[in-house]
Scaffold this motif. Structure first.
Motif, PDB file in Angstrom:
ATOM      1  N   ASP A   1      -4.764  25.279   8.792  1.00 15.12           N
ATOM      2  CA  ASP A   1      -4.032  25.953   9.859  1.00 15.12           C
ATOM      3  C   ASP A   1      -4.619  25.726  11.253  1.00 15.12           C
ATOM      4  O   ASP A   1      -3.914  25.852  12.254  1.00 15.12           O
ATOM      5  CB  ASP A   1      -3.965  27.458   9.571  1.00 15.12           C
TER       6      ASP A   1
ATOM      7  N   LYS B   1      -3.903  28.784  -0.505  1.00 11.55           N
ATOM      8  CA  LYS B   1      -2.582  28.986  -1.127  1.00 11.55           C
ATOM      9  C   LYS B   1      -2.541  28.585  -2.597  1.00 11.55           C
ATOM     10  O   LYS B   1      -1.563  27.982  -3.052  1.00 11.55           O
ATOM     11  CB  LYS B   1      -1.507  28.245  -0.326  1.00 11.55           C
TER      12      LYS B   1
ATOM     13  N   ALA C   1       2.393  36.693  -2.653  1.00 13.46           N
ATOM     14  CA  ALA C   1       2.769  37.623  -3.719  1.00 13.46           C
ATOM     15  C   ALA C   1       2.593  36.947  -5.080  1.00 13.46           C
ATOM     16  O   ALA C   1       2.034  37.538  -6.009  1.00 13.46           O
ATOM     17  CB  ALA C   1       4.209  38.078  -3.520  1.00 13.46           C
ATOM     18  N   LYS C   2       3.064  35.715  -5.180  1.00 20.40           N
ATOM     19  CA  LYS C   2       2.963  34.975  -6.440  1.00 20.40           C
ATOM     20  C   LYS C   2       1.505  34.862  -6.909  1.00 20.40           C
ATOM     21  O   LYS C   2       1.208  35.021  -8.094  1.00 20.40           O
ATOM     22  CB  LYS C   2       3.553  33.563  -6.229  1.00 20.40           C
TER      23      LYS C   2
ATOM     24  N   ASP D   1      -3.071  37.349   6.291  1.00 19.47           N
ATOM     25  CA  ASP D   1      -1.950  37.099   7.198  1.00 19.47           C
ATOM     26  C   ASP D   1      -0.851  36.309   6.504  1.00 19.47           C
ATOM     27  O   ASP D   1       0.328  36.655   6.629  1.00 19.47           O
ATOM     28  CB  ASP D   1      -2.450  36.415   8.468  1.00 19.47           C
ATOM     29  N   ASP D   2      -1.225  35.293   5.761  1.00 21.52           N
ATOM     30  CA  ASP D   2      -0.216  34.610   4.962  1.00 21.52           C
ATOM     31  C   ASP D   2       0.381  35.554   3.922  1.00 21.52           C
ATOM     32  O   ASP D   2       1.588  35.501   3.651  1.00 21.52           O
ATOM     33  CB  ASP D   2      -0.834  33.378   4.275  1.00 21.52           C
TER      34      ASP D   2
ATOM     35  N   CYS E   1       0.796  38.822   4.198  1.00 19.96           N
ATOM     36  CA  CYS E   1       1.761  39.688   4.892  1.00 19.96           C
ATOM     37  C   CYS E   1       3.061  38.938   5.152  1.00 19.96           C
ATOM     38  O   CYS E   1       4.149  39.483   4.961  1.00 19.96           O
ATOM     39  CB  CYS E   1       1.177  40.200   6.210  1.00 19.96           C
ATOM     40  N   ALA E   2       2.939  37.690   5.567  1.00 20.12           N
ATOM     41  CA  ALA E   2       4.156  36.896   5.793  1.00 20.12           C
ATOM     42  C   ALA E   2       4.918  36.747   4.482  1.00 20.12           C
ATOM     43  O   ALA E   2       6.145  36.875   4.444  1.00 20.12           O
ATOM     44  CB  ALA E   2       3.797  35.534   6.362  1.00 20.12           C
ATOM     45  N   SER E   3       4.191  36.549   3.393  1.00 20.09           N
ATOM     46  CA  SER E   3       4.822  36.329   2.091  1.00 20.09           C
ATOM     47  C   SER E   3       5.599  37.545   1.610  1.00 20.09           C
ATOM     48  O   SER E   3       6.639  37.424   0.969  1.00 20.09           O
ATOM     49  CB  SER E   3       3.746  35.920   1.076  1.00 20.09           C
ATOM     50  N   ILE E   4       5.113  38.740   1.911  1.00 20.33           N
ATOM     51  CA  ILE E   4       5.842  39.933   1.437  1.00 20.33           C
ATOM     52  C   ILE E   4       6.581  40.646   2.569  1.00 20.33           C
ATOM     53  O   ILE E   4       7.205  41.681   2.343  1.00 20.33           O
ATOM     54  CB  ILE E   4       4.937  40.932   0.677  1.00 20.33           C
ATOM     55  N   GLY E   5       6.498  40.117   3.773  1.00 20.87           N
ATOM     56  CA  GLY E   5       7.212  40.751   4.876  1.00 20.87           C
ATOM     57  C   GLY E   5       6.543  42.021   5.367  1.00 20.87           C
ATOM     58  O   GLY E   5       7.196  42.903   5.920  1.00 20.87           O
ATOM     59  N   ALA E   6       5.246  42.148   5.143  1.00 24.90           N
ATOM     60  CA  ALA E   6       4.525  43.334   5.614  1.00 24.90           C
ATOM     61  C   ALA E   6       4.078  43.160   7.061  1.00 24.90           C
ATOM     62  O   ALA E   6       3.955  42.054   7.567  1.00 24.90           O
ATOM     63  CB  ALA E   6       3.305  43.584   4.736  1.00 24.90           C
ATOM     64  N   THR E   7       3.857  44.269   7.728  1.00 23.46           N
ATOM     65  CA  THR E   7       3.380  44.269   9.107  1.00 23.46           C
ATOM     66  C   THR E   7       2.031  44.963   9.142  1.00 23.46           C
ATOM     67  O   THR E   7       1.924  46.121   8.731  1.00 23.46           O
ATOM     68  CB  THR E   7       4.353  45.050  10.026  1.00 23.46           C
ATOM     69  N   ARG E   8       1.023  44.279   9.624  1.00 25.46           N
ATOM     70  CA  ARG E   8      -0.319  44.839   9.633  1.00 25.46           C
ATOM     71  C   ARG E   8      -0.499  45.916  10.688  1.00 25.46           C
ATOM     72  O   ARG E   8      -0.045  45.782  11.818  1.00 25.46           O
ATOM     73  CB  ARG E   8      -1.328  43.721   9.929  1.00 25.46           C
TER      74      ARG E   8
ATOM     75  N   LYS F   1       8.659  40.560  -4.175  1.00 21.80           N
ATOM     76  CA  LYS F   1       8.581  39.387  -3.307  1.00 21.80           C
ATOM     77  C   LYS F   1       8.135  38.134  -4.074  1.00 21.80           C
ATOM     78  O   LYS F   1       8.558  37.033  -3.752  1.00 21.80           O
ATOM     79  CB  LYS F   1       7.655  39.652  -2.119  1.00 21.80           C
ATOM     80  N   ALA F   2       7.300  38.317  -5.079  1.00 15.53           N
ATOM     81  CA  ALA F   2       6.874  37.169  -5.883  1.00 15.53           C
ATOM     82  C   ALA F   2       8.069  36.518  -6.585  1.00 15.53           C
ATOM     83  O   ALA F   2       8.058  35.339  -6.898  1.00 15.53           O
ATOM     84  CB  ALA F   2       5.829  37.585  -6.909  1.00 15.53           C
TER      85      ALA F   2
ATOM     86  N   ARG G   1       6.579  48.629   6.842  1.00 15.60           N
ATOM     87  CA  ARG G   1       5.280  47.976   7.052  1.00 15.60           C
ATOM     88  C   ARG G   1       4.734  47.369   5.765  1.00 15.60           C
ATOM     89  O   ARG G   1       3.995  46.394   5.780  1.00 15.60           O
ATOM     90  CB  ARG G   1       4.255  48.984   7.609  1.00 15.60           C
TER      91      ARG G   1
ATOM     92  N   GLY H   1       6.598  46.064   3.438  1.00 13.06           N
ATOM     93  CA  GLY H   1       7.425  44.943   3.026  1.00 13.06           C
ATOM     94  C   GLY H   1       8.783  45.352   2.466  1.00 13.06           C
ATOM     95  O   GLY H   1       9.599  44.502   2.120  1.00 13.06           O
TER      96      GLY H   1
ATOM     97  N   PRO I   1       0.147  31.654   9.526  1.00 12.76           N
ATOM     98  CA  PRO I   1       0.635  32.891   8.881  1.00 12.76           C
ATOM     99  C   PRO I   1       1.265  33.867   9.864  1.00 12.76           C
ATOM    100  O   PRO I   1       2.310  34.467   9.577  1.00 12.76           O
ATOM    101  CB  PRO I   1      -0.625  33.507   8.269  1.00 12.76           C
TER     102      PRO I   1
ATOM    103  N   GLN J   1       5.078  35.448   9.974  1.00 10.83           N
ATOM    104  CA  GLN J   1       5.459  36.855  10.100  1.00 10.83           C
ATOM    105  C   GLN J   1       6.508  37.020  11.185  1.00 10.83           C
ATOM    106  O   GLN J   1       7.474  37.757  11.034  1.00 10.83           O
ATOM    107  CB  GLN J   1       4.227  37.699  10.445  1.00 10.83           C
TER     108      GLN J   1
ATOM    109  N   ASN K   1       9.759  36.014   9.874  1.00 10.93           N
ATOM    110  CA  ASN K   1      10.322  37.056   9.009  1.00 10.93           C
ATOM    111  C   ASN K   1      11.093  38.090   9.820  1.00 10.93           C
ATOM    112  O   ASN K   1      12.157  38.552   9.407  1.00 10.93           O
ATOM    113  CB  ASN K   1       9.200  37.797   8.263  1.00 10.93           C
TER     114      ASN K   1
END
Lengths: 328, 328, 328
Positions: free
Chosen positions: A64, A126, A159-160, A191-192, A194-201, B220-221, B249, B251, B308, B312, B315
């Motif tokens: 990255d 990943k 998530a996977k 951070d990846d 959070c992006a993967s599950i759509g979460a916001t930190r 999400k997985a 937050r 997800g 990442p 986000q 998303n």
């Protein structure tokens, strides 16, 4: 600095503990990386400063931290620089390759492992399933031409990957037995993730507590070090310290670092506080005396203490021991 | 309303983003259901008001919202009403059947799927293991006489279901390949879950954090939407808003609704805040410019940004895009 | 004491509920252990006071409460004392053996199960995988010479154990079908767990929330009682009460106790509050009336209530029922 100095003095005393029988447990097979610092592989100027960073672990980054049109340049710089860095390195020097799914990983490995000096460690982002590790195992055997092994640091950041976490760890150990790598750590790529599950930190990271604690638990079940998430506000050292302590309470023993001014705070935070070290030392002393008298549970500073608490105290001493070694 | 209006204006600008290459990812295959509103299948008066509710998704309920002695009546009303609702529906219209273990589910499916117009979605409560999905798959094939498929929303609401969660999701996808349903969402049935484990809910729901976050991660997985728990104090819109934001937050992208006056708060909450949308838009712009210059990591508004964080931001834009489509 | 007295009066009224059809569910097959109190097996003086402790469950300890050089003595005392305690015991009397990995467990079982009176329960620490249960199953069959069964309480107290938790529970049930034990509870061994993952406990235990809630969920999925962690500051009854209530909200129904003065606080805390009992009773009344009128969801004290909430209310009544039985 004064705090660190006091801590170092403290360790002088702690070495007295090493003669004790109950501290003779075998040392866990992972290097202790308090700070894992990223340096872009494409940036020679920054790479030249690595020795002065004094970080436990530095990752020369192909992923990255390097733009798509600089990937080739980064690989070549890393190969060239490893020749000079490895022979004189104090800490752990690793290469973070691109993820397997990116299609860039094979070339990263081929180039970065082709010099006279291998990096100590390969950092693989990943990882999502055990097939990724099989792919990695094949390539690492192909590109390392000697009998040497590299350490492997596995990134868990989707998530996977969390669904497959146990299986990933098991496979890493099985494969490592007859291939050229040794798994040593799991990194929480928050951070990846959070992006993967759509979460916001948020500042206290409650929204990802499940994943952050699942990672520690799984790492420890397989005797791997758990390395905590990045704190991206790199100017806020107070916030960084708070998050270091939070992670440490959960069982993390290291943290990713994205800016040199985070290193000292991280490495200092991941030493136990003086008071804690003193508490642990006192408890181990008291326990030893008490054990001789034949009573099991006992009272230390107002709390009922038994074997588990004693083991926690020993953990604290374990963390400060290798630091002591470095300072001599 | 002013806030919504401002948000809609914002989306006008966001449509400019669609030309960008990095927004060309395929859209996830789930409908975006911010509010999932229950209407008792036995209550014709409430069903007649569905169109005016303006909810993203309405579930005509055969289960908990209908007393035992009204189950037959509810099924007949639902079949009849679907003929009128489906052809003109704006949002997603579903039928929540009774659980398989109740012994009522087969009749629910038989009657509710026997009209000219199928519901868009079947909502299946209390799924506990993969056998439940095999049962469902058999029945859905039998009762749908055409080649059409319905969406399937799976309720996770017991300790057992959480133990089997990965397996449930995997089986749903495997079965959906050659049967007449498509899994689209997981619902966190928090009240039944609390009853199942003997937990007592508090306002901040810390006592069920493990389950609430495990559900998002697993959803999400498997590329499913995660729909959050009911907020039962339906007069407390501030509390509802707080819980919406908390879930978001983590997800979650939608929430169950038990009273019409909760819909607007939920649907507004599950839009990202204007400031967040603006932050995401600015970041994507800055990233694109920066990427062209060849440096990887970069600094945006005082934080070190890499891939990442960029994802986000994407998303966030993904969530507001389908709403934009609706408003044109 | 006044509070307890009021609660007891309350239970008098609650017995009226037992005639209701929806309270006729079969009682779960676990004994209700609110307090699980440890007494060192090597300390005759403390063992002689067990009857006066009035604890729901007492564990005569061979493990952490007994020093290494006292293990033989502890086993002999336990065997001898069981002859007197079991015939007149009010609560559950168990023996906590040493862990299987310690090499001491076989002798513990051989001696403690060789008397005329078996303990009601064997408490098995540090179970990490299903092989441990197979080992236990073999030995328990060998050492129990009659057709009697003992209850089994399983300790989960390492990272490895949490990874294998589902498998451990499944195996326990499978093996119990044709062997001489019945699994009844899981204990969260938080201090050994913290030592295992290197975590440091704080007052609110957020750092181990994942493990603490995973244990409850898994226990309940297998119809086992979940018994919460030790509160080591045994002089701080307010803190103890707070932690009891916290665990209870998560679904724990009992707690380990390391000092006699913790028993009353724990046993009182693990009764639902009078207000909660009254709420539950009122809700069940209202529900029954409402159900007769044919409407499903209904409004009770400003909240929309349906079947799951009703089940939560029933759970509360379930907890107070067995206490009622004891007080008659």
């Amino acid at each position: 600095m004064a705090t660190i100095f006091k801590k170092i003095q403290m360790f002088e005393n702690i070495t007295k503990l090493t003669s004790r029988q109950f501290l003779q447990f075998s040392v866990r097979n992972y290097r202790h990386r308090r700070a894992l610092m990223y340096v872009p592989g494409s940036d020679e100027r920054k790479i030249n400063k690595i020795a002065s960073l004094n970080a436990d672990c530095v990752a020369l980054d192909c992923e990255d931290g390097v733009a798509l049109n600089k990937k080739d340049e980064a690989r070549d710089i890393i190969r060239k620089k490893l020749e000079h860095i490895i022979p004189t390195a104090n800490g752990d020097i690793g290469v973070r390759v691109n993820s397997i799914e990116s299609g860039l990983c094979e070339k990263d490995l081929e180039v970065c492992l082709s010099g006279t000096h291998l990096p100590h460690t390969v950092l693989l982002p990943k990882v999502e399933n055990s097939d990724h590790l099989k792919w990695f195992s094949d390539r690492i055997n192909k590109f390392i031409k000697t009998d040497q092994k590299v350490n492997l640091i596995i990134y868990i950041e989707s998530a996977k990957a969390f669904i497959n976490l146990s299986d990933i760890c098991k496979t890493a150990f099985t494969l490592s037995e007859c291939n050229k790598f040794t798994p040593t750590s799991l990194v929480f790529g928050s951070d990846d993730f959070c992006a993967s599950i759509g979460a916001t930190r948020t500042e206290d990271s409650t929204e990802i507590l499940y994943a952050r604690q699942k990672l520690v638990l799984c790492a420890k079940a397989f005797h791997l070090q758990a390395i905590d998430m990045v704190y991206i506000k790199y100017k806020d050292l107070e916030g960084l310290k708070r998050q270091c302590e939070e992670g440490m309470r959960m069982g993390y023993t290291g943290k990713q670092v994205i800016h040199p001014n985070q290193i000292e705070t991280v490495q200092e935070s991941f030493l136990p506080a003086l008071a804690t070290v003193e508490w642990a030392k006192g408890l181990l002393d008291a326990f030893e005396e008490h054990q001789a008298t034949g009573k099991g549970a006992f009272n230390y500073r107002g709390s009922m203490i038994d074997m588990p608490t004693m083991k926690q105290a020993k953990n604290i001493i374990d963390i400060v021991k290798p630091v002591k070694k470095k300072s001599t």
